[in-house]
Design a protein around this motif. Structure first.
Motif, PDB file in Angstrom:
ATOM      1  N   GLY A 132       0.812  -1.213   0.000  1.00 38.60           N
ATOM      2  CA  GLY A 132       0.000   0.000   0.000  1.00 38.60           C
ATOM      3  C   GLY A 132       0.843   1.259   0.000  1.00 38.60           C
ATOM      4  N   LEU A 133       1.901   1.275   0.813  1.00 35.69           N
ATOM      5  CA  LEU A 133       2.755   2.461   0.913  1.00 35.69           C
ATOM      6  C   LEU A 133       3.546   2.691  -0.371  1.00 35.69           C
ATOM      7  CD1 LEU A 133       4.053   2.138   4.580  1.00 35.69           C
ATOM      8  CD2 LEU A 133       2.555   3.923   3.668  1.00 35.69           C
ATOM      9  N   LYS A 134       4.100   1.628  -0.957  1.00 35.72           N
ATOM     10  CA  LYS A 134       4.946   1.845  -2.133  1.00 35.72           C
ATOM     11  C   LYS A 134       4.120   2.342  -3.323  1.00 35.72           C
ATOM     12  CE  LYS A 134       5.017  -2.919  -3.943  1.00 35.72           C
ATOM     13  NZ  LYS A 134       5.826  -4.148  -4.058  1.00 35.72           N
ATOM     14  N   PHE A 135       2.877   1.868  -3.451  1.00 37.38           N
ATOM     15  CA  PHE A 135       2.051   2.374  -4.543  1.00 37.38           C
ATOM     16  C   PHE A 135       1.554   3.786  -4.255  1.00 37.38           C
ATOM     17  CE2 PHE A 135       1.748  -2.133  -5.826  1.00 37.38           C
ATOM     18  CZ  PHE A 135       2.084  -1.977  -7.159  1.00 37.38           C
ATOM     19  N   TYR A 136       1.351   4.098  -2.989  1.00 39.33           N
ATOM     20  CA  TYR A 136       1.053   5.486  -2.621  1.00 39.33           C
ATOM     21  C   TYR A 136       2.221   6.385  -3.009  1.00 39.33           C
ATOM     22  CZ  TYR A 136       1.151   9.601   0.357  1.00 39.33           C
ATOM     23  OH  TYR A 136       1.276  10.882   0.806  1.00 39.33           O
ATOM     24  N   TYR A 137       3.456   5.941  -2.730  1.00 35.51           N
ATOM     25  CA  TYR A 137       4.633   6.742  -3.088  1.00 35.51           C
ATOM     26  C   TYR A 137       4.747   6.901  -4.606  1.00 35.51           C
ATOM     27  CZ  TYR A 137       6.072   6.096   1.773  1.00 35.51           C
ATOM     28  OH  TYR A 137       6.118   6.099   3.143  1.00 35.51           O
ATOM     29  N   GLN A 138       4.394   5.859  -5.340  1.00 36.11           N
ATOM     30  CA  GLN A 138       4.422   5.990  -6.795  1.00 36.11           C
ATOM     31  C   GLN A 138       3.418   7.043  -7.262  1.00 36.11           C
ATOM     32  OE1 GLN A 138       3.598   2.370  -8.931  1.00 36.11           O
ATOM     33  NE2 GLN A 138       3.763   3.328 -10.937  1.00 36.11           N
ATOM     34  N   GLY A 139       2.219   7.034  -6.681  1.00 37.17           N
ATOM     35  CA  GLY A 139       1.193   8.006  -7.064  1.00 37.17           C
ATOM     36  C   GLY A 139       1.549   9.424  -6.711  1.00 37.17           C
ATOM     37  N   THR A 140       2.405   9.605  -5.698  1.00 34.67           N
ATOM     38  CA  THR A 140       2.799  10.955  -5.283  1.00 34.67           C
ATOM     39  C   THR A 140       4.166  11.351  -5.825  1.00 34.67           C
ATOM     40  OG1 THR A 140       3.644  10.041  -3.200  1.00 34.67           O
ATOM     41  CG2 THR A 140       1.397  10.901  -3.193  1.00 34.67           C
ATOM     42  N   GLY A 141       4.629  10.625  -6.837  1.00 35.01           N
ATOM     43  CA  GLY A 141       5.847  11.034  -7.531  1.00 35.01           C
ATOM     44  C   GLY A 141       7.152  10.531  -6.957  1.00 35.01           C
ATOM     45  N   ARG A 142       7.119   9.727  -5.899  1.00 33.44           N
ATOM     46  CA  ARG A 142       8.360   9.182  -5.320  1.00 33.44           C
ATOM     47  C   ARG A 142       8.661   7.829  -5.976  1.00 33.44           C
ATOM     48  NH1 ARG A 142      10.394  11.412  -0.658  1.00 33.44           N
ATOM     49  NH2 ARG A 142       9.220  13.196   0.146  1.00 33.44           N
ATOM     50  N   VAL A 143       8.972   7.888  -7.251  1.00 33.66           N
ATOM     51  CA  VAL A 143       9.137   6.681  -8.059  1.00 33.66           C
ATOM     52  C   VAL A 143      10.324   5.853  -7.595  1.00 33.66           C
ATOM     53  CG1 VAL A 143       9.591   5.841 -10.389  1.00 33.66           C
ATOM     54  CG2 VAL A 143       8.010   7.740 -10.044  1.00 33.66           C
ATOM     55  N   ARG A 144      11.452   6.496  -7.329  1.00 32.93           N
ATOM     56  CA  ARG A 144      12.651   5.757  -6.929  1.00 32.93           C
ATOM     57  C   ARG A 144      12.433   5.016  -5.605  1.00 32.93           C
ATOM     58  NH1 ARG A 144      13.139   6.111 -11.287  1.00 32.93           N
ATOM     59  NH2 ARG A 144      14.612   7.275 -12.583  1.00 32.93           N
ATOM     60  N   LEU A 145      11.717   5.640  -4.696  1.00 28.51           N
ATOM     61  CA  LEU A 145      11.439   4.989  -3.422  1.00 28.51           C
ATOM     62  C   LEU A 145      10.561   3.760  -3.645  1.00 28.51           C
ATOM     63  CD1 LEU A 145      11.622   4.895  -0.367  1.00 28.51           C
ATOM     64  CD2 LEU A 145       9.706   6.519  -0.250  1.00 28.51           C
ATOM     65  N   MET A 146       9.581   3.880  -4.535  1.00 30.46           N
ATOM     66  CA  MET A 146       8.726   2.737  -4.843  1.00 30.46           C
ATOM     67  C   MET A 146       9.541   1.594  -5.433  1.00 30.46           C
ATOM     68  SD  MET A 146       6.965   0.922  -7.350  1.00 30.46           S
ATOM     69  CE  MET A 146       5.432   0.029  -7.457  1.00 30.46           C
ATOM     70  N   GLU A 147      10.450   1.907  -6.365  1.00 32.98           N
ATOM     71  CA  GLU A 147      11.271   0.871  -6.988  1.00 32.98           C
ATOM     72  C   GLU A 147      12.183   0.195  -5.969  1.00 32.98           C
ATOM     73  OE1 GLU A 147      11.623   2.745 -11.495  1.00 32.98           O
ATOM     74  OE2 GLU A 147      13.184   3.158 -10.013  1.00 32.98           O
ATOM     75  N   LEU A 148      12.751   0.988  -5.066  1.00 29.09           N
ATOM     76  CA  LEU A 148      13.630   0.433  -4.043  1.00 29.09           C
ATOM     77  C   LEU A 148      12.867  -0.521  -3.129  1.00 29.09           C
ATOM     78  CD1 LEU A 148      16.347   0.332  -2.587  1.00 29.09           C
ATOM     79  CD2 LEU A 148      15.640   2.354  -1.272  1.00 29.09           C
ATOM     80  N   ILE A 149      11.671  -0.110  -2.696  1.00 25.49           N
ATOM     81  CA  ILE A 149      10.864  -0.984  -1.832  1.00 25.49           C
ATOM     82  C   ILE A 149      10.515  -2.272  -2.559  1.00 25.49           C
ATOM     83  CG2 ILE A 149       8.669  -1.207  -0.598  1.00 25.49           C
ATOM     84  CD1 ILE A 149       8.763   1.835  -0.159  1.00 25.49           C
ATOM     85  N   SER A 150      10.179  -2.179  -3.850  1.00 28.64           N
ATOM     86  CA  SER A 150       9.821  -3.371  -4.635  1.00 28.64           C
ATOM     87  C   SER A 150      10.983  -4.352  -4.702  1.00 28.64           C
ATOM     88  CB  SER A 150       9.391  -2.961  -6.047  1.00 28.64           C
ATOM     89  OG  SER A 150       8.187  -2.220  -6.023  1.00 28.64           O
ATOM     90  N   LEU A 151      12.158  -3.841  -4.989  1.00 31.56           N
ATOM     91  CA  LEU A 151      13.330  -4.721  -5.065  1.00 31.56           C
ATOM     92  C   LEU A 151      13.630  -5.374  -3.715  1.00 31.56           C
ATOM     93  CD1 LEU A 151      15.795  -2.696  -7.325  1.00 31.56           C
ATOM     94  CD2 LEU A 151      14.826  -4.946  -7.814  1.00 31.56           C
ATOM     95  N   LEU A 152      13.543  -4.602  -2.665  1.00 31.45           N
ATOM     96  CA  LEU A 152      13.821  -5.135  -1.333  1.00 31.45           C
ATOM     97  C   LEU A 152      12.755  -6.141  -0.913  1.00 31.45           C
ATOM     98  CD1 LEU A 152      14.899  -1.853   0.490  1.00 31.45           C
ATOM     99  CD2 LEU A 152      16.397  -3.747  -0.158  1.00 31.45           C
ATOM    100  N   GLN A 153      11.505  -5.769  -1.096  1.00 24.09           N
ATOM    101  CA  GLN A 153      10.382  -6.576  -0.621  1.00 24.09           C
ATOM    102  C   GLN A 153      10.213  -7.864  -1.430  1.00 24.09           C
ATOM    103  OE1 GLN A 153       6.679  -4.832  -1.652  1.00 24.09           O
ATOM    104  NE2 GLN A 153       5.416  -6.216  -0.431  1.00 24.09           N
ATOM    105  N   ASN A 154      10.314  -7.761  -2.743  1.00 25.47           N
ATOM    106  CA  ASN A 154       9.957  -8.883  -3.622  1.00 25.47           C
ATOM    107  C   ASN A 154      11.133  -9.748  -4.051  1.00 25.47           C
ATOM    108  OD1 ASN A 154       7.295  -8.063  -3.547  1.00 25.47           O
ATOM    109  ND2 ASN A 154       7.438  -6.854  -5.408  1.00 25.47           N
ATOM    110  N   PHE A 155      12.372  -9.289  -3.817  1.00 23.45           N
ATOM    111  CA  PHE A 155      13.487 -10.124  -4.247  1.00 23.45           C
ATOM    112  C   PHE A 155      14.665 -10.117  -3.269  1.00 23.45           C
ATOM    113  CE2 PHE A 155      17.451 -10.765  -6.723  1.00 23.45           C
ATOM    114  CZ  PHE A 155      17.263 -12.115  -6.974  1.00 23.45           C
ATOM    115  N   LEU A 156      15.313  -8.973  -3.105  1.00 23.27           N
ATOM    116  CA  LEU A 156      16.593  -8.954  -2.405  1.00 23.27           C
ATOM    117  C   LEU A 156      16.514  -9.510  -0.985  1.00 23.27           C
ATOM    118  CD1 LEU A 156      18.094  -5.526  -3.580  1.00 23.27           C
ATOM    119  CD2 LEU A 156      18.709  -7.833  -4.341  1.00 23.27           C
ATOM    120  N   LEU A 157      15.583  -9.009  -0.177  1.00 24.84           N
ATOM    121  CA  LEU A 157      15.520  -9.433   1.220  1.00 24.84           C
ATOM    122  C   LEU A 157      15.046 -10.882   1.372  1.00 24.84           C
ATOM    123  CD1 LEU A 157      14.204  -6.137   2.849  1.00 24.84           C
ATOM    124  CD2 LEU A 157      16.522  -7.065   2.921  1.00 24.84           C
ATOM    125  N   PRO A 158      13.929 -11.301   0.726  1.00 28.96           N
ATOM    126  CA  PRO A 158      13.547 -12.721   0.854  1.00 28.96           C
ATOM    127  C   PRO A 158      14.554 -13.669   0.212  1.00 28.96           C
ATOM    128  CG  PRO A 158      12.099 -11.585  -0.691  1.00 28.96           C
ATOM    129  CD  PRO A 158      12.916 -10.539  -0.020  1.00 28.96           C
TER     130      PRO A 158
END
Length: 584
Positions: free
Chosen positions: A368-394
């Protein structure tokens, strides 16, 4: 109104997020029950390809949500039509290209996915190729259905969305049963059944775009490059999100095959399928957050964005806590739907499903937060969360933990990855907001000068006629307190009273629904603006005046007076809401 809108949109978005998942769930149940463990493992090997094809659809859908949210929020009808035209043509082009490529290179692709090489001693390869071939036939409908979802949401036609998903589900069950008991088509027939059900769903959903009052229109001319660039730019973060999942599934298949063979891969197929169904709740929250954040951010509505973040937290915790409890309590019966005849696979999958369920609440918060950040223009933060959440950390957790506890380490990596990702988001908030606060509104990360300052803005919600009169008087007093002069104060009070009272008088009584009106008055940069938003039946006052232009000039005096007194008026119906903007 925002909380009600979020709840109403969320139900439809969760259902639509299951468009892909339900077919995969039904196929996996049928394959596991009727075609055996080898077929289930083959289905698991195809998962990265299915997710990879979901990536461009998700990218375009996310780009549409952001770009269309901006154009509709600003009343740019031409831009909205351009977005619709570009997204449809881009989707069809990618679908055809992907279909041809997979059909031409299906064999090498199956080997790359881990199914091994073709040969009499490796039945899994043939089963994998057959399912992939059957599924890929439905890619054009599969991708088109993905971008259809945000358009139907923005048009407020949520019933059609639900009807399309219901038809798709029923069709897939019927086609799968026919494949098993009548045609005996094996895994190819299972994939083809999914394809046919996607086309059935598309047939229902596309009916909206043939209606006369459709909000979106295909333009006859070529692609607008600026619109294409905007869709891709705003959609790329979602591709990062999707491809991270593809890499994770690919890696997990490799780790599990080394740790437990095809039985472990089959167990992961069950966990992955059920997890996709659970992820639909998180995806629904994320999609609604993205759409509303884009609209409110374009409108510079600071208070709405703060309420939106609080709403994201509420639904992420409440809904996913219930889903977690359900999965924990019903893990073994759920697994039994897929692998009833293999005790070892059942045991592995049930344990994995229980460990997986523990990650659902932090996953929903992260999504929810990362897509909110994408909608408010924080694209890089959204991409970083996606990489961490969906691949790097797990992935890191799985690589480390699997060395000590085998398959259990892989199951633990879900909750470890999601929890660590949320902790990192909290640390990011700590950098921007000191001291650390766990209030949801602190996660909004809005710049101090974003939107109208409290002294520049008057906001209220109207539930009845007394509220409407009070809003008119309070808005006039607000103008006087901000040195807008008696004439402007009278004009603002008049506009709000005439429009809002009409909505309460006629809109509230048109049906038995629960209605309200949000009023927002802003003075900024030497300009005054009134935005009136209600959740009543569709009513365009500008179009209404056009249709009654030849009527007696003494009729419809309230609307005529308002429209003649303002500098500019614009109307838009989006998300099932009437939005009237008056520039003073």
């Amino acid at each position: 109104m925002l909380q009600k809108l979020f709840k109403r949109m969320l139900a439809a978005q969760i259902v639509s997020a299951m468009t892909v998942t339900l077919c995969m769930l039904i196929d996996s149940i049928m394959i596991g029950r009727f075609l055996g463990v080898d077929a289930m493992a083959a289905y698991g090997y195809t998962a990265p390809v299915l997710l990879a094809f979901a990536a461009p659809g998700a990218m375009i859908a996310a780009g549409v949500q952001v770009v269309c949210g901006r154009t509709m929020g600003s009343g740019d009808r031409e831009g909205t039509d351009a977005c619709f035209t570009v997204s449809v043509r881009l989707t069809l082009g990618l679908a055809v290209a992907g279909l041809v490529l997979v059909l031409c290179f299906a064999g090498p692709l199956c080997t790359l996915l881990g199914a091994g090489r073709p040969g009499p001693g490796n039945p899994v390869f043939a089963l994998t190729k057959q399912y992939l071939t059957g599924f890929i036939i439905g890619v054009p409908a599969f991708l088109t259905a993905q971008i259809m979802v945000p358009y139907l949401q923005m048009a407020g036609d949520r019933k059609r969305l639900v009807a399309a998903v219901v038809l798709m589900t029923v069709s897939d069950v019927i086609f799968d049963l026919l494949n098993v008991f009548v045609f005996h088509g094996g895994t190819f027939g299972m994939g083809l059944a999914s394809s046919l059900s996607y086309y059935a769903a598309l047939l229902v959903g596309s009916g909206y775009f043939l209606k006369k009052d459709c909000l979106f229109h295909l333009q006859p001319w070529g692609l607008r490059l600026d619109t294409l660039r905007a869709i891709l730019t705003d959609g790329i973060p979602t591709v990062v999100n999707q491809l991270s999942l593809v890499l994770l599934v690919f890696l997990f298949n490799r780790i599990l095959r080394a740790a437990g063979g095809n039985v472990a891969v089959a167990a992961y197929s069950v966990v992955s399928t059920v997890s996709n169904l659970c992820y639909a709740f998180s995806s629904g929250i994320g999609s609604v957050a993205l759409m509303l954040a884009a609209i409110f951010y374009a409108d510079e509505d600071r208070s709405a964005l703060l309420v939106l973040v609080k709403t994201i937290f509420y639904y992420a915790v409440v809904i996913l806590a219930w889903v977690t409890a359900v999965v924990l309590l019903s893990a073994k019966p759920l697994v039994g739907l897929f692998l009833a005849e293999d005790p070892e696979a059942v045991k592995l999958a049930a344990r994995g499903l229980r460990f997986f369920s523990l990650c659902l609440v932090p996953c929903a918060l992260n999504t929810g937060l990362k897509f909110y950040y994408q909608g408010t223009g924080r694209v890089r933060l959204m991409e970083l969360i996606s990489l961490l959440q969906n691949f790097l950390l797990p992935a890191l957790a799985a690589l480390v933990l699997s060395r000590f506890s085998g398959t259990t380490g892989v199951w633990l990596s879900f909750v470890c990855g999601e929890s660590a990702a949320f902790l990192l988001i909290c640390l990011r908030v700590r950098q921007k907001r000191s001291p650390l606060s766990l209030r949801p509104m602190d996660f909004a990360l809005l710049a101090p000068d974003f939107g109208a300052a409290p002294g520049e803005c008057y906001e209220c919600t109207v539930f009845n006629m007394d509220d409407a009169v009070r809003a008119s008087n309070d808005a006039a007093d607000f103008c006087r307190a901000h040195d807008q002069g008696e004439r402007m104060s009278f004009l603002v009070g008049l506009c709000i009273e005439e429009i809002v009272c009409n909505i309460v008088r006629y809109g509230f009584n048109a049906d038995k629904g629960s209605h309200s009106v949000d009023v927002r008055l802003v003075f900024r940069g030497g300009e005054g603006l009134i935005r009136i938003r209600d959740n009543c039946a569709h009513f365009d006052p500008l179009r209404y005046l056009e249709l009654h232009e030849s009527d007696d000039r003494t009729s419809h005096m309230g609307i005529r007076l308002v429209m003649s007194s303002v500098k500019e008026a614009s109307y838009l119906n989006s998300l099932g809401l009437n939005n009237l903007t008056l520039r003073l």
